[in-house]
Design a protein around this motif. Structure first.
Motif, PDB file in Angstrom:
ATOM      1  N   ASN A  44       0.831  -1.215   0.000  1.00 37.73           N
ATOM      2  CA  ASN A  44       0.000   0.000   0.000  1.00 37.73           C
ATOM      3  C   ASN A  44       0.865   1.264   0.000  1.00 37.73           C
ATOM      4  N   GLN A  45       2.107   1.142  -0.454  1.00 36.95           N
ATOM      5  CA  GLN A  45       3.001   2.294  -0.463  1.00 36.95           C
ATOM      6  C   GLN A  45       3.446   2.619  -1.889  1.00 36.95           C
ATOM      7  N   ARG A  46       3.470   3.920  -2.201  1.00 35.90           N
ATOM      8  CA  ARG A  46       3.969   4.379  -3.493  1.00 35.90           C
ATOM      9  C   ARG A  46       5.354   4.985  -3.290  1.00 35.90           C
ATOM     10  N   VAL A  47       6.326   4.453  -4.019  1.00 37.15           N
ATOM     11  CA  VAL A  47       7.710   4.913  -3.921  1.00 37.15           C
ATOM     12  C   VAL A  47       8.034   5.703  -5.184  1.00 37.15           C
ATOM     13  N   SER A  48       8.371   6.993  -5.024  1.00 39.42           N
ATOM     14  CA  SER A  48       8.628   7.875  -6.170  1.00 39.42           C
ATOM     15  C   SER A  48      10.086   8.324  -6.165  1.00 39.42           C
ATOM     16  N   PHE A  49      10.808   7.979  -7.240  1.00 36.88           N
ATOM     17  CA  PHE A  49      12.210   8.371  -7.394  1.00 36.88           C
ATOM     18  C   PHE A  49      12.290   9.592  -8.295  1.00 36.88           C
ATOM     19  N   PRO A  50      12.880  10.703  -7.850  1.00 40.25           N
ATOM     20  CA  PRO A  50      13.097  11.830  -8.767  1.00 40.25           C
ATOM     21  C   PRO A  50      14.133  11.449  -9.821  1.00 40.25           C
ATOM     22  N   VAL A  51      13.896  11.858 -11.047  1.00 36.17           N
ATOM     23  CA  VAL A  51      14.781  11.517 -12.166  1.00 36.17           C
ATOM     24  C   VAL A  51      15.511  12.770 -12.622  1.00 36.17           C
ATOM     25  N   HIS A  52      16.825  12.660 -12.749  1.00 37.85           N
ATOM     26  CA  HIS A  52      17.644  13.752 -13.271  1.00 37.85           C
ATOM     27  C   HIS A  52      18.405  13.230 -14.485  1.00 37.85           C
ATOM     28  N   LEU A  53      18.511  14.052 -15.517  1.00 35.76           N
ATOM     29  CA  LEU A  53      19.330  13.702 -16.667  1.00 35.76           C
ATOM     30  C   LEU A  53      20.676  14.400 -16.526  1.00 35.76           C
ATOM     31  N   VAL A  54      21.745  13.620 -16.594  1.00 30.35           N
ATOM     32  CA  VAL A  54      23.096  14.144 -16.413  1.00 30.35           C
ATOM     33  C   VAL A  54      23.868  13.931 -17.707  1.00 30.35           C
ATOM     34  N   GLU A  55      24.533  14.984 -18.189  1.00 34.91           N
ATOM     35  CA  GLU A  55      25.319  14.889 -19.416  1.00 34.91           C
ATOM     36  C   GLU A  55      26.777  14.640 -19.061  1.00 34.91           C
ATOM     37  N   ASP A  56      27.386  13.617 -19.689  1.00 38.21           N
ATOM     38  CA  ASP A  56      28.792  13.320 -19.401  1.00 38.21           C
ATOM     39  C   ASP A  56      29.707  14.108 -20.331  1.00 38.21           C
ATOM     40  N   GLU A  57      31.022  13.845 -20.221  1.00 38.82           N
ATOM     41  CA  GLU A  57      31.993  14.621 -21.003  1.00 38.82           C
ATOM     42  C   GLU A  57      31.879  14.371 -22.505  1.00 38.82           C
ATOM     43  N   PHE A  58      31.190  13.270 -22.897  1.00 41.56           N
ATOM     44  CA  PHE A  58      30.993  12.975 -24.315  1.00 41.56           C
ATOM     45  C   PHE A  58      29.627  13.456 -24.806  1.00 41.56           C
ATOM     46  N   HIS A  59      28.936  14.278 -23.974  1.00 40.35           N
ATOM     47  CA  HIS A  59      27.623  14.845 -24.294  1.00 40.35           C
ATOM     48  C   HIS A  59      26.541  13.772 -24.410  1.00 40.35           C
ATOM     49  N   ALA A  60      26.763  12.643 -23.742  1.00 40.27           N
ATOM     50  CA  ALA A  60      25.733  11.600 -23.682  1.00 40.27           C
ATOM     51  C   ALA A  60      24.903  11.822 -22.422  1.00 40.27           C
ATOM     52  N   LEU A  61      23.573  11.581 -22.525  1.00 36.15           N
ATOM     53  CA  LEU A  61      22.686  11.775 -21.388  1.00 36.15           C
ATOM     54  C   LEU A  61      22.539  10.470 -20.606  1.00 36.15           C
ATOM     55  N   HIS A  62      22.610  10.581 -19.283  1.00 33.51           N
ATOM     56  CA  HIS A  62      22.445   9.437 -18.405  1.00 33.51           C
ATOM     57  C   HIS A  62      21.340   9.745 -17.400  1.00 33.51           C
ATOM     58  N   VAL A  63      20.569   8.722 -17.060  1.00 34.72           N
ATOM     59  CA  VAL A  63      19.513   8.872 -16.057  1.00 34.72           C
ATOM     60  C   VAL A  63      20.112   8.678 -14.679  1.00 34.72           C
ATOM     61  N   GLN A  64      19.863   9.640 -13.795  1.00 34.04           N
ATOM     62  CA  GLN A  64      20.333   9.546 -12.410  1.00 34.04           C
ATOM     63  C   GLN A  64      19.121   9.649 -11.494  1.00 34.04           C
ATOM     64  N   LEU A  65      18.967   8.679 -10.589  1.00 34.87           N
ATOM     65  CA  LEU A  65      17.826   8.668  -9.678  1.00 34.87           C
ATOM     66  C   LEU A  65      18.218   9.267  -8.335  1.00 34.87           C
ATOM     67  N   GLY A  66      17.340  10.098  -7.784  1.00 37.44           N
ATOM     68  CA  GLY A  66      17.557  10.647  -6.453  1.00 37.44           C
ATOM     69  C   GLY A  66      16.928   9.754  -5.397  1.00 37.44           C
ATOM     70  N   LEU A  67      17.017  10.182  -4.134  1.00 40.85           N
ATOM     71  CA  LEU A  67      16.411   9.421  -3.042  1.00 40.85           C
ATOM     72  C   LEU A  67      14.893   9.467  -3.168  1.00 40.85           C
ATOM     73  N   PRO A  68      14.225   8.325  -2.991  1.00 42.77           N
ATOM     74  CA  PRO A  68      12.774   8.298  -3.218  1.00 42.77           C
ATOM     75  C   PRO A  68      11.968   8.884  -2.067  1.00 42.77           C
TER      76      PRO A  68
END
Length: 201
Positions: free
Chosen positions: A61-85
């Motif tokens: 009965n619990q909803r766990v929500s992770f904030p999503v951040h997009l992080v760009e690396d030195e090669f300009h590729a985007l990576h998904v980074q999750l924060g604390l839920p």
């Protein structure tokens, strides 16, 4: 003429064999990859700039929500980074999940002494305390002791008294670092999340 070589013929041969030996495969890495094509990446990038992105999971009965951040690396590729839920209990009225304490925990004053407020349960937005031998404060700034770490600062504003004669306080916004420490403490003690991750988050 004297041979001034430092290494023997056998030693040189051994080094050559090492240089020519096939390299072992790189160890597997644990990573979260999002593959949805260029249009999906562009959409995610646009949403991340203008919207609040989350990944949600349902545990009983619990909803766990992770904030999503997009992080760009030195090669300009985007990576998904999750924060604390954030954990919300879903019932007639949704509320943040509360961490109950088996034994009440004494909150400390600025001098590190017991304040007379004893913590019974804690969420990311509020807490239930028992007030002993003192008037019920409308507001407080106290510290929650944490084993092997600095205490966590808590700032509370009185909401109401419960039927169990505990006092409910809303946690005020305070320093980001303290808020993140509080969230991590609560998540590290969430039994179901720890079963999924084999240990504290």
């Amino acid at each position: 003429m004297q041979d001034e070589s430092i290494l023997t013929h056998d030693e040189l041969q051994f080094i050559r064999e090492l240089q020519n030996a096939p390299r072992p495969a790189d160890p597997p890495t644990t990573a979260l990859l999002v593959d949805g094509g260029e249009r999906t990446k562009e959409l995610l990038a646009r949403l991340a700039v203008h919207e609040h992105l989350t990944i949600e999971a349902q545990i009983d009965n619990q909803r766990v929500s992770f904030p999503v951040h997009l992080v760009e690396d030195e090669f300009h590729a985007l990576h998904v980074q999750l924060g604390l839920p954030t954990i919300v209990e879903q019932a007639a009225a949704n509320r943040p999940w509360r961490l109950p304490f088996p034994e009440p925990l004494a909150l400390l004053d600025a001098d590190g002494k017991a304040s007379g407020l004893w913590l019974h349960s804690l969420s990311q937005s509020g807490l239930l305390v028992e007030v002993r031998d003192r008037p019920i404060p409308k507001r407080f700034t106290l510290w929650m002791p944490v084993p092997d770490a600095q205490p966590i600062e808590l700032r509370g504003t009185l909401i109401r008294e419960t039927e169990q004669h505990l006092i409910a306080y809303r946690l005020s916004q305070h320093k980001v670092r303290q808020h993140e420490r509080l969230r991590k403490f609560i998540l590290d003690h969430h039994p179901q999340l720890n079963e999924l991750t084999d240990g504290p988050l």
